[in-house]
Write a protein that holds these residues in place. Structure first.
Motif, mmCIF file in Angstrom:
data_model
loop_
_atom_site.group_PDB
_atom_site.id
_atom_site.type_symbol
_atom_site.label_atom_id
_atom_site.label_comp_id
_atom_site.label_asym_id
_atom_site.label_seq_id
_atom_site.Cartn_x
_atom_site.Cartn_y
_atom_site.Cartn_z
ATOM 1 N N ILE A 188 0.844 -1.200 0.000
ATOM 2 C CA ILE A 188 0.000 0.000 0.000
ATOM 3 C C ILE A 188 0.875 1.245 0.000
ATOM 4 O O ILE A 188 0.549 2.263 -0.618
ATOM 5 C CB ILE A 188 -0.947 -0.003 1.212
ATOM 6 N N SER A 189 2.022 1.178 0.676
ATOM 7 C CA SER A 189 2.938 2.318 0.708
ATOM 8 C C SER A 189 3.421 2.672 -0.695
ATOM 9 O O SER A 189 3.580 3.857 -1.027
ATOM 10 C CB SER A 189 4.133 2.008 1.613
ATOM 11 N N LEU A 190 3.651 1.676 -1.541
ATOM 12 C CA LEU A 190 4.053 1.949 -2.922
ATOM 13 C C LEU A 190 2.960 2.720 -3.664
ATOM 14 O O LEU A 190 3.240 3.667 -4.403
ATOM 15 C CB LEU A 190 4.341 0.634 -3.650
ATOM 16 N N ALA A 191 1.712 2.314 -3.442
ATOM 17 C CA ALA A 191 0.593 3.013 -4.081
ATOM 18 C C ALA A 191 0.470 4.433 -3.546
ATOM 19 O O ALA A 191 0.176 5.369 -4.303
ATOM 20 C CB ALA A 191 -0.704 2.238 -3.837
ATOM 21 N N ILE A 192 0.695 4.616 -2.262
ATOM 22 C CA ILE A 192 0.630 5.951 -1.654
ATOM 23 C C ILE A 192 1.668 6.870 -2.286
ATOM 24 O O ILE A 192 1.387 8.038 -2.584
ATOM 25 C CB ILE A 192 0.815 5.851 -0.133
ATOM 26 N N GLN A 193 2.880 6.353 -2.489
ATOM 27 C CA GLN A 193 3.918 7.169 -3.110
ATOM 28 C C GLN A 193 3.511 7.587 -4.522
ATOM 29 O O GLN A 193 3.778 8.714 -4.966
ATOM 30 C CB GLN A 193 5.249 6.407 -3.151
ATOM 31 N N SER A 194 2.827 6.696 -5.219
ATOM 32 C CA SER A 194 2.360 7.017 -6.569
ATOM 33 C C SER A 194 1.297 8.116 -6.522
ATOM 34 O O SER A 194 1.321 9.046 -7.339
ATOM 35 C CB SER A 194 1.795 5.756 -7.225
ATOM 36 N N ILE A 195 0.353 8.017 -5.590
ATOM 37 C CA ILE A 195 -0.681 9.047 -5.469
ATOM 38 C C ILE A 195 -0.055 10.390 -5.110
ATOM 39 O O ILE A 195 -0.412 11.429 -5.672
ATOM 40 C CB ILE A 195 -1.731 8.646 -4.412
ATOM 41 N N ARG A 196 0.881 10.384 -4.181
ATOM 42 C CA ARG A 196 1.521 11.643 -3.770
ATOM 43 C C ARG A 196 2.285 12.281 -4.923
ATOM 44 O O ARG A 196 2.275 13.496 -5.086
ATOM 45 C CB ARG A 196 2.468 11.393 -2.591
ATOM 46 N N ARG A 197 2.928 11.462 -5.713
ATOM 47 C CA ARG A 197 3.740 11.986 -6.822
ATOM 48 C C ARG A 197 2.859 12.564 -7.934
ATOM 49 O O ARG A 197 3.192 13.585 -8.528
ATOM 50 C CB ARG A 197 4.622 10.862 -7.369
ATOM 51 N N SER A 230 -10.507 5.850 1.539
ATOM 52 C CA SER A 230 -10.452 5.205 0.228
ATOM 53 C C SER A 230 -9.342 5.877 -0.581
ATOM 54 O O SER A 230 -8.896 6.986 -0.234
ATOM 55 C CB SER A 230 -11.788 5.372 -0.495
ATOM 56 N N PRO A 231 -8.860 5.247 -1.660
ATOM 57 C CA PRO A 231 -7.849 5.912 -2.492
ATOM 58 C C PRO A 231 -8.307 7.277 -2.992
ATOM 59 O O PRO A 231 -7.516 8.226 -3.019
ATOM 60 C CB PRO A 231 -7.655 4.926 -3.655
#
Length: 304
Positions: A188-197, A230-231
């Motif tokens: 999930i942390s990988l997905a979070i980094q993608s959303i933040r970027r 949610s995302p």
């Protein structure tokens, strides 16, 4: 632990009302009434110890309260709203934080025996009772502020000890998952980094799920468990916090801020901003600047 708290309060007495660097890598302190726009922010993974007063952290639909009897652990980057209060006797809020570095956590875990039973963390943030051993490690870490020449040699050892004490406590599973890329929190942390970027870009949950090596339904379930959002809610919160910074610090117009963070409609942006922060964007920015800009500073900025 009262004597340890007294020493920690004395060591951090020079902290200001915003994150104050200590000179020790990844360790910061803060004291007093913190500007509202700095409490509503994206928080880095951290261990946060309250020395005086109390604090609440609201992430999504969850709110946690803690004081000098507790410490707070956040294992992923999360947009949160913090609120701080002084002590009942009137002394200002005072706290220290250690930003978590996954490589340091992984190095420590590699040197430890594997636990007989491995537990998995569900949430990405929680509160636990502080122990004398954890407090003692913090005392030795912050004493280094008075002996800067010792920081390079001793801070890494004290950081490992703080992390070790957290690993021994109820947040140990959460800390272990930070260093485990194949864990739910790690993915999930990988997905979070993608959303933040790419927060200003349209959100495609299917792509994020693929990044996390999960089905869309499993990804949504795990994301909600870790972040209490949610995302889509996570992205929206990131956008609104970034817009608030653009309005308060950058002095941008509401329309420009809306477009810059990814909104196609300034009207929708204003509506969602007011729902999140309680005031329309421009009014909120004006109120924050009036509260926290020293007299004369606003005029000086406008003249430059």
């Amino acid at each position: 632990m009262e004597e340890q708290l007294k020493e920690l309060r004395a060591l951090t007495a020079k902290a200001r009302n915003r994150m104050t660097q200590t000179g020790i890598p990844r360790v910061a302190m803060v004291q007093g009434k913190i500007p509202e726009h700095e409490l509503s922010a994206v928080y880095d993974p951290m261990v946060n110890l309250i020395l005086q007063g109390s604090k609440s952290m609201t992430v999504g639909d969850r709110t946690l309260h803690y004081c000098p009897a507790n410490y707070f652990v956040m294992s992923v980057d999360l947009p949160a709203v913090g609120t701080v209060w002084p002590a009942a006797t009137g002394e200002p809020y005072l706290a220290v934080a250690l930003t978590l570095e996954p490589t340091v956590v992984a190095g420590l875990i590699a040197d430890l025996p594997k636990p007989a039973r491995t537990e998995k963390a569900d949430s990405g943030f929680s509160v636990a009772a502080v122990t004398p051993d954890l407090m003692d490690a913090w005392v030795r870490m912050l004493r280094l502020m008075e002996r800067p020449a010792d920081i390079a040699a001793l801070a890494p050892a004290y950081e490992r000890e703080i992390l070790y004490r957290v690993l021994q406590g109820p947040q140990g599973a959460m800390l272990r998952d930070i260093a485990a890329p194949d864990s739910a929190i790690g993915r999930i942390s990988l997905a979070i980094q993608s959303i933040r970027r790419d927060f200003a870009q349209p959100l495609r949950v299917e792509d994020l799920a693929r990044t996390a090596a999960m089905s869309s339904s499993a990804f949504h379930r795990h994301f909600k468990a870790v972040t209490a959002m949610s995302p889509m809610q996570y992205q929206k919160r990131i956008r609104l916090l970034q817009a608030r910074t653009l309005l308060v610090v950058g002095g941008q117009s509401v329309t420009r801020a809306a477009f810059e963070v990814g909104y196609e409609s300034p009207t929708q942006f204003s509506r969602e901003y007011a729902r999140a922060f309680g005031l329309a964007p421009r009014r909120d920015a004006q109120q924050i600047m009036a509260k926290y800009t020293p007299p004369g500073e606003g005029e000086a900025r406008r003249s430059t």
